[in-house]
Design a protein around this motif. Structure first.
Motif, mmCIF file in Angstrom:
data_model
loop_
_atom_site.group_PDB
_atom_site.id
_atom_site.type_symbol
_atom_site.label_atom_id
_atom_site.label_comp_id
_atom_site.label_asym_id
_atom_site.label_seq_id
_atom_site.Cartn_x
_atom_site.Cartn_y
_atom_site.Cartn_z
ATOM 1 N N ARG A 106 43.407 44.683 35.497
ATOM 2 C CA ARG A 106 44.213 45.894 35.412
ATOM 3 C C ARG A 106 43.891 46.684 34.146
ATOM 4 O O ARG A 106 43.620 47.869 34.198
ATOM 5 C CB ARG A 106 45.707 45.530 35.446
ATOM 6 N N LEU A 146 25.010 33.926 44.413
ATOM 7 C CA LEU A 146 25.150 34.910 45.477
ATOM 8 C C LEU A 146 23.811 35.602 45.712
ATOM 9 O O LEU A 146 23.188 36.063 44.767
ATOM 10 C CB LEU A 146 26.196 35.952 45.077
ATOM 11 N N ALA A 148 31.065 27.261 43.460
ATOM 12 C CA ALA A 148 31.939 28.359 43.876
ATOM 13 C C ALA A 148 33.368 28.080 43.449
ATOM 14 O O ALA A 148 34.067 28.964 42.957
ATOM 15 C CB ALA A 148 31.855 28.533 45.388
ATOM 16 N N LEU A 186 35.161 30.525 40.712
ATOM 17 C CA LEU A 186 36.281 31.359 41.148
ATOM 18 C C LEU A 186 37.552 30.985 40.407
ATOM 19 O O LEU A 186 38.317 31.855 39.994
ATOM 20 C CB LEU A 186 36.499 31.214 42.652
ATOM 21 N N LEU A 242 38.660 34.160 38.461
ATOM 22 C CA LEU A 242 39.841 34.781 39.038
ATOM 23 C C LEU A 242 41.050 34.545 38.148
ATOM 24 O O LEU A 242 41.928 35.395 38.041
ATOM 25 C CB LEU A 242 40.112 34.248 40.441
ATOM 26 N N PHE A 245 42.237 38.133 37.818
ATOM 27 C CA PHE A 245 43.253 38.420 38.820
ATOM 28 C C PHE A 245 44.610 37.919 38.352
ATOM 29 O O PHE A 245 44.753 37.341 37.288
ATOM 30 C CB PHE A 245 42.903 37.741 40.156
ATOM 31 N N GLY A 246 45.579 38.130 39.202
ATOM 32 C CA GLY A 246 46.903 37.616 38.921
ATOM 33 C C GLY A 246 47.734 38.577 38.098
ATOM 34 O O GLY A 246 47.326 39.689 37.800
ATOM 35 N N ALA A 247 48.916 38.097 37.751
ATOM 36 C CA ALA A 247 49.827 38.940 36.991
ATOM 37 C C ALA A 247 49.351 39.067 35.552
ATOM 38 O O ALA A 247 48.706 38.176 35.014
ATOM 39 C CB ALA A 247 51.228 38.350 37.034
ATOM 40 N N GLU A 271 46.513 53.558 44.023
ATOM 41 C CA GLU A 271 45.778 54.210 42.937
ATOM 42 C C GLU A 271 44.312 53.812 42.902
ATOM 43 O O GLU A 271 43.492 54.493 42.309
ATOM 44 C CB GLU A 271 46.441 53.888 41.595
ATOM 45 N N VAL A 313 31.347 37.850 50.294
ATOM 46 C CA VAL A 313 31.873 38.341 49.020
ATOM 47 C C VAL A 313 32.731 39.577 49.221
ATOM 48 O O VAL A 313 33.796 39.711 48.616
ATOM 49 C CB VAL A 313 30.713 38.658 48.060
ATOM 50 N N PHE A 343 35.954 38.573 50.449
ATOM 51 C CA PHE A 343 36.699 38.005 49.324
ATOM 52 C C PHE A 343 37.300 39.102 48.448
ATOM 53 O O PHE A 343 38.465 39.063 48.069
ATOM 54 C CB PHE A 343 35.741 37.116 48.537
ATOM 55 N N LEU A 344 36.477 40.111 48.139
ATOM 56 C CA LEU A 344 36.958 41.192 47.274
ATOM 57 C C LEU A 344 38.117 41.931 47.923
ATOM 58 O O LEU A 344 39.087 42.301 47.263
ATOM 59 C CB LEU A 344 35.822 42.180 47.004
ATOM 60 N N GLY A 387 41.321 39.934 48.115
ATOM 61 C CA GLY A 387 41.961 39.931 46.801
ATOM 62 C C GLY A 387 42.144 41.323 46.246
ATOM 63 O O GLY A 387 42.244 41.487 45.032
ATOM 64 N N PHE A 435 44.975 42.405 43.437
ATOM 65 C CA PHE A 435 44.680 41.197 42.676
ATOM 66 C C PHE A 435 45.842 40.711 41.825
ATOM 67 O O PHE A 435 45.852 39.589 41.378
ATOM 68 C CB PHE A 435 43.457 41.433 41.788
ATOM 69 N N SER A 436 46.822 41.593 41.604
ATOM 70 C CA SER A 436 47.923 41.149 40.741
ATOM 71 C C SER A 436 48.808 40.125 41.437
ATOM 72 O O SER A 436 49.497 39.362 40.780
ATOM 73 C CB SER A 436 48.777 42.325 40.309
ATOM 74 N N LYS A 437 48.778 40.144 42.787
ATOM 75 C CA LYS A 437 49.626 39.192 43.510
ATOM 76 C C LYS A 437 48.984 37.812 43.470
ATOM 77 O O LYS A 437 47.836 37.660 43.865
ATOM 78 C CB LYS A 437 49.774 39.622 44.972
ATOM 79 N N ARG A 486 45.352 36.377 45.160
ATOM 80 C CA ARG A 486 44.314 35.661 44.420
ATOM 81 C C ARG A 486 43.990 34.341 45.103
ATOM 82 O O ARG A 486 42.828 33.997 45.322
ATOM 83 C CB ARG A 486 44.790 35.408 42.982
ATOM 84 N N LYS A 530 40.444 33.331 46.941
ATOM 85 C CA LYS A 530 39.715 32.143 46.508
ATOM 86 C C LYS A 530 39.474 31.209 47.685
ATOM 87 O O LYS A 530 38.367 30.712 47.895
ATOM 88 C CB LYS A 530 40.536 31.442 45.426
ATOM 89 N N PHE A 561 36.860 32.508 50.134
ATOM 90 C CA PHE A 561 35.486 32.366 49.661
ATOM 91 C C PHE A 561 35.028 30.915 49.714
ATOM 92 O O PHE A 561 33.937 30.610 50.177
ATOM 93 C CB PHE A 561 35.375 32.888 48.233
ATOM 94 N N ILE A 562 35.887 30.024 49.244
ATOM 95 C CA ILE A 562 35.455 28.633 49.121
ATOM 96 C C ILE A 562 35.293 27.986 50.497
ATOM 97 O O ILE A 562 34.318 27.273 50.741
ATOM 98 C CB ILE A 562 36.439 27.857 48.234
#
Lengths: 542, 623, 100
Positions: A417, A436, A471, A475, A479, A483-485, B114, B151, B154-155, B158, B161-163, B167, B171, B174-175
């Motif tokens: 973010r 990849l 992988a 990840l 991630l 990612f995440g909060a 956004e 990929v 995966f993108l 996600g 991504f904040s959730k 995430r 993951k 992808f895995i």
């Protein structure tokens, strides 16, 4: 044009020019110092790109070589058989071939990027960059030397600057890490020196007939070509137990001694690579050294181990390597899986990357163990590719640490973010790391596995499991960071500055370039392995 | 034969790639640029694909192949190239069509986000990769795009991504697919070393395996086929690697339509069809494909009955339908598999986009919280209804024809699979009825004021609804157009499966009727099952505890192993190093202690050393 | 016959060695060294009489040895007295000049 210049020496010693300027700069002028140092690393880069362009032009032609006599003394040894006199001739012998060209490029490129990344260094810029440039001279020299003693000198030359770079500019436990680094590598160097002495004393000589045509004159040297061809030549002195007159040959290298030297080399370069039980020192270095130094360390210094293993272990002892291919492959698989499983549980991002380096070096071992054209190409490409990828990752680590003050996974999160650019680069680097396609990691990994699959099905199958685990840990950590909060503490961090973005984009560009158009690497490598493959097929035919 | 457009087919993926690169560079400058570039590039791709397809409609059209050197190690060369066959031409059209519609739809759906430009760049990258996968002329190129597609998926899963759920889902997606990819990679390695001349292109693979010429040993063939199938299992969400697909619904809904319903998940089916000669050369592999497919079909259909999330229900139905496709392939009918892929792409995209329209209106995904939307969202309700009927296999909608064809083949080849297919079809119709009636009929629930979606969203729905109705007519029991065209007349489908047709239609109607009875009329109580066999409902709700099983059997042991090895690394490996260091230190310490300046100590040491020396000399003769 | 002499000498030697290595008093250490020398002398004599090739050489050697031992004892005591004067002790533990 290029052939008239001593281009190899210029590349190797051009950083010293910057060092000279640095010596006369007052140490408070940090901006000047940085600019000078970065310029000084650009010199070898430009020269080596020039060399690369020219090298591809004369593909298959005479490789670049520069020689001058370095140490020459006549030895007072007893005459044996038809050999009547000896001299010791150590050459200043530089050269470039298909094996060293890609690594030379890697070194000069990563050198520039690491110099740029050193903007995060907070103290004593002047001495930092002086050590840094010395380190670069050593690294370039290692890949360009064609004489074992010259190689050894350059190899040692990387240790001392590295010791200080870790010990002065590192994190909390930097002294301990520096000590561990020096001791491990010192042991490795000692073992390597022992092996080299054995080699030079037996195989490293050129025999010239004296004017009377009866007696021979032996001149010892450390030239790779001389040692290699002597070891391969069945009629050379080194492979004859007895001389023509029936006297015992003091130069004879028995089969057992071949093995001893091979194992010494394996251990010496295995420490550097690192191979499984010898890896703990590099964890410390990854965790404690400043990120820009780790870029060099993980990006280039580890490659010296693989380079040495290939250059001396494999090229000079193809039949021993052939017999031990399975062992090498198993060591490789252990590296891959061990590194991957441990990377999975690390709590600190730098350690994840450290273990991932172990895992990726395992793939190099697999490529080497395949002992065929595909696998060896794979190993070299994997070396270069991992060099770029890990340099990029540590570049990112440096930027993250400079902003958040932590690289613990639990402290980080949601950076996508506030830092979308950096997160994008990190994600791409992670993807490259897990192989990849379209990015460089895949080519090396695929070719290594493909090469090995021919001879060792099951081991390759197990190694592919490592691909899955890679992988998982990539990840998990990447991630977890992006990612995440977003923790409140990190909500306000700013995205990267231009001076950080430029090396990131440059490294990324190389990673993509190799992934999409691998010919940039494979082209100079062509004809790099011809003699080795020929020897191996002879061995297999026997 | 004219191959003008086929020669230019390599341009098709380049449109979205260009869009991706442009968005990467200028995406932040404007919000509309993404919509524009994405739609235009996929439209251009669609037009060109259509031209290629039309060109390939002419009888006896040759395949066109072109390749360039990619990896060149001197004596060994890997090529990258593209090939246009009838199958690829069809897939190109399907992918570009759905992609274009989704691009248009997203303009409305993602309007408020956004990061809409990022979204469009990902979609463009995905379209590029998927088209590259379809066009690839050899296994290696296909694998490259196969991974890229993963990929992108995966993108996009996600994307928010904040959730934390997004995430985790990304993951997992992808895995889990990566596990399949590892199988595919091994398959390619095996293929490489066994193929004559180490060729990996599909033409020569076809030649080598066709008709069991014995170029490659039977056991090796089986291995190759199974390994390739593992790749397909991962990508196409077949049991036991299906777990990622329902979770992937965390992504934006248009993505679920494009990637996780219509195109990417079909890549596994496409892969098997592309390498069909290998599978045909091994009966064992074919049986495995058929039974895994059949099992997945019924397995996922039963789970779908007990889910409450609108997208998850559709996700399980996707898994189930992909099972049908695999089953058809395993029963040696490429036409059946590809036909169902073709029709499914349209009606499932329709269903997902419809679901997106619903979610857009009510801002929830739980069908228990919806109701009575039919009157407020007429277009959505009607188009969704068409999609549901097509999925349930009601004539004359497209899903009926393709499903009927598969059931017909199963009836003749393996009756057991026929029974499974019929039962799964019943469940499919039942859960679709449940979904439709709960969402669109009954009384409105919740306070929010639902309204119809903007034209950019309803437009694609209408187009897809039309396709969902008519797409089935390319291949009916009386009309073997698709099969003839696709397989060059190699597969003669058994016509006149009147009985099967009746059964298939009847079971679909029965499922719908049951659903109507339960959820509209209330003739059968909704908790009829849950009151009598709560364990059964819980089993279905928890998806047969597969996730929990993996957690306990793989994830935790792996983590424990990691912890264990970490300890070993810290204390044993590094401990040995420390011990070696410590020993040196201790020896040094001992050495200094001996040098204490006391002559008597020196004498003592000398005496001891002498004794040891004498003992050594004396004992030496004994060995 | 020879073995009993040798055993005797070995015992004497060991007592001497023990004394030389453990006693704290420098005088006693010197005495112990004398004991060890005498053990050697005993051996020499025994071998000269009962050895494989008996000859007078052993006995002559013993005389030499006794003479040297006497000289050594004289010098030793002299050094010791000098040390005692300088350091005021005869405890060998305190004689660690080499280490300082």
């Amino acid at each position: 044009m290029l052939a008239d210049l001593p281009i190899l020496s210029l590349i190797t010693f051009s950083p010293l020019l910057g060092l000279l300027v640095l010596l006369f700069l007052p140490k408070q002028r940090s901006r000047w110092i940085k600019v000078t140092a970065i310029t000084a690393t650009l010199l070898p880069l430009l020269l080596s790109l020039w060399l690369y362009a020219d090298y591809n032009g004369v593909k298959g032609g005479k490789p670049y070589e520069e020689t001058a006599t370095w140490i020459s003394t006549s030895l007072n040894k007893e005459a044996v058989g038809d050999v009547s006199s000896y001299t010791l001739e150590l050459q200043y012998h530089m050269g470039v071939d298909g094996l060293s060209m890609p690594l030379l490029l890697l070194t000069t490129i990563v050198g520039v990027m690491a110099a740029l990344a050193s903007v995060h260094i907070k103290k004593r810029w002047k001495s930092f960059y002086i050590w840094f440039l010395l380190l670069e001279v050593g690294m370039i020299g290692v890949f360009l030397a064609r004489d074992v003693f010259l190689f050894f000198v350059f190899f040692e030359m990387t240790l001392i600057p590295m010791f200080f770079l870790i010990g002065i500019w590192g994190y909390m436990n930097r002294e301990q890490a520096a000590n561990k680094f020096l001791i491990y590598n010192g042991i490795g160097s000692a073992i390597m020196l022992l092996a080299f002495v054995f080699l030079v004393a037996t195989a490293g000589f050129r025999a010239d007939p004296l004017p009377d045509q009866q007696q021979m004159h032996l001149s010892y040297s450390g030239s790779y070509d001389v040692i290699g061809s002597n070891l391969a030549d069945k009629d050379a002195y080194v492979n004859m137990p007895q001389l023509a007159q029936g006297a015992d040959n003091p130069l004879y290298l028995s089969d057992r001694m071949h093995w001893v030297i091979f194992l010494l080399l394996l251990i010496a370069f295995g420490i550097k690579l690192p191979i499984f039980p010898f890896h703990t020192w590099m964890l410390k270095v990854h965790a404690e050294a400043p990120p820009s130094v780790v870029m060099i360390h993980s990006g280039v210094l580890l490659k010296m181990g693989a380079y040495g293993l290939l250059r001396f272990g494999v090229f000079m002892f193809p039949s021993q390597t052939h017999d031990w291919a399975t062992v090498l492959a198993i060591l490789g698989v252990i590296n891959i899986l061990y590194g991957a499983v441990l990377a999975l549980v690390q709590k600190e991002f730098k350690l994840v990357l450290a273990y991932s380096s172990i895992s990726h070096m395992g793939i190099v071992l697999l490529g080497i163990a395949s002992l065929n054209e595909i696998g060896l190409h794979g190993a070299i490409i994997q070396l270069v590719s991992h060099g770029f990828i890990s340099a990029l990752l540590f570049l990112i680590v440096g930027s993250i640490y400079a902003r958040t003050g932590s690289t613990e996974l639990k402290d980080l999160g949601g950076l996508a973010r506030s830092m979308p650019f950096l997160s994008g680069v990190l994600l791409t680097a992670g993807m490259a790391s897990l192989g990849l396609p379209g990015l460089s990691g895949f080519i090396g990994e695929f070719l290594s596995l493909l090469g090995l699959f021919d001879s060792m099905r099951v081991i390759t199958g197990i190694a592919v499991l490592g691909v899955i685990l890679t992988a998982v840990y990539v990840l998990r950590s990447v991630l977890g960071i992006t990612f995440g909060a977003v923790p409140e503490r990190l909500a306000a961090v700013r995205d990267v500055r231009l001076v950080e973005a430029v090396p990131m984009i440059a490294l990324l560009a190389f990673i993509v370039l190799i992934g999409v158009y691998p010919a940039v690497l494979t082209e100079p490598m062509q004809h790099g392995f011809d003699t080795l493959l020929q020897q191996l097929s002879e061995k297999a035919g026997r | 034969m004219d191959t003008t457009f086929s020669q230019a087919a390599w341009l098709i993926p380049l449109f979205p790639l260009a869009a991706f690169l442009l968005l990467l560079a200028f995406g932040r400058s404007s919000r509309m640029i993404g919509v524009l570039l994405g739609s235009v590039s996929s439209l251009a791709g669609f037009v060109l694909s259509l031209l290629v397809l039309i060109e390939h409609m002419t009888k006896g059209q040759h395949d066109y192949q072109y390749a360039v050197k990619w990896i060149d190690t001197g004596s060994i060369v890997f090529k990258a190239g593209f090939e246009v066959t009838n199958l690829t031409a069809l897939m190109l059209v399907v992918v570009t069509a759905v992609s274009f519609l989704v691009n248009v739809y997203s303009a409305g759906y993602m309007k408020g986000d956004e990061r809409i430009s990022v979204f469009y760049s990902y979609v463009a990258l995905f379209t590029f990769s998927m088209l590259g996968l379809v066009l690839a002329d050899n296994m290696l190129t296909l694998y490259v795009f196969w991974e890229l597609v993963g990929v992108c998926s995966f993108l996009l899963v996600g994307f928010w991504f904040s959730k934390p759920e997004a995430r985790a889902a990304a993951k997992k997606a992808f895995i889990v697919t990566r596990i399949g990819d590892a199988g595919l990679l091994l398959g390619i390695l095996l293929l490489y070393w066994y193929m004559p001349d180490h060729a990996l292109d599909f033409v020569r693979i076809g030649n080598a395996f066709e008709g069991g010429t014995g170029v490659i040993a039977a056991s090796v063939t089986t291995w190759i086929a199974i390994l390739i199938f593992i790749g397909a299992v991962g990508k196409s969400g077949q049991f036991p690697l299906h777990v990622w697909l329902p979770d992937a619904m965390e992504g934006p809904t248009p993505i679920s339509a494009l990637i996780h319903a219509a195109t990417m998940v079909a890549a596994g089916v496409y892969l098997v069809a592309r390498t069909f000669d290998i599978f045909q050369a091994s009966q064992t592999a074919m049986d495995i494909v058929a039974y895994i497919g059949g099992f997945t079909a019924i397995f996922a259909a039963t789970i779908g009955v007990a889910q409450n999330d609108i997208k998850r229900i559709l996700a399980y139905s996707t898994v189930s339908q992909l099972g049908y496709m695999m089953m058809a392939l395993g029963l040696n009918s490429m036409t059946g598999g590809i036909f169902h892929l073709f029709t499914h792409a349209f009606f499932k995209a329709l269903l997902f986009l419809g679901a997106g329209s619903v979610i857009h209106a009510v801002h929830t995904q739980n069908i228990q919280e919806m109701g009575g939307l039919g009157s407020k969202m007429k277009i959505t309700a009607w188009t969704f209804g068409i999609g549901a009927l097509a999925l349930s296999g009601i004539p004359p909608f497209s899903g009926f024809w393709s499903k009927d064809m598969i059931l017909n083949i199963a009836y003749h080849e393996k009756p057991a699979l026929f029974v499974i297919g019929v039962v799964a079809a019943f469940f499919t119709a039942f859960y679709m009825a449940r979904l439709f009636f709960l969402v669109f009929m009954g009384k409105p629930k919740g306070e929010r004021h639902a309204h119809e979606s903007p034209p950019s969203m309803t437009g694609p729905l209408i187009v897809l609804a039309v396709l969902a109705v008519v797409a089935g007519f390319v291949q009916t029991p009386w009309n073997d157009t698709l099969g003839n065209w696709l397989t060059d007349g190699a597969e003669q489908e058994n016509g006149g499966g009147g009985l099967v047709m009746v059964i298939s239609a009847a079971i679909g109607l029965l499922g719908l009727y049951m659903g109507w009875l339960v959820f509209v009329k209330g003739m059968i109580s909704r908790d009829f099952v849950s009151s009598r066999a709560p364990w059964l409902v819980r089993l279905l709700e928890r998806k047969y505890y597969i996730d929990e099983l993996y957690e306990a059997a793989i994830v935790r042991p792996l983590r424990a192993l990691g912890g264990l090895l970490n300890g070993i690394d810290d204390y044993v490996v590094d401990g040995l190093v420390r011990a070696a260091g410590g020993a040196a230190f201790l020896i040094g310490r001992g050495g200094t202690r001996m040098q204490n300046g006391q002559v008597q100590t020196y004498g003592l040491i000398t005496a001891f050393a002498l004794v040891i020396l004498i003992a050594a000399v004396a004992l030496r003769r004994f060995w | 016959m020879l073995s009993s002499y040798l055993t005797m000498a070995a015992i004497l030697f060991c007592i001497g060695l023990y004394g030389a290595l453990t006693k704290r008093n420098a005088v006693i250490v010197l005495l112990s060294i004398e004991l060890m020398l005498n053990a050697v002398n005993l051996n020499l004599v025994a071998f000269s009489k009962y050895g494989v090739v008996p000859s007078l050489t052993g006995q002559m050697f013993t005389l030499f040895s006794i003479a040297v031992a006497a000289a050594e004892a004289a010098v030793g005591i002299a050094v010791l007295i000098a040390l005692y004067r300088a350091r005021g002790t005869v405890n060998v533990d305190d004689y660690d000049e080499m280490r300082r």
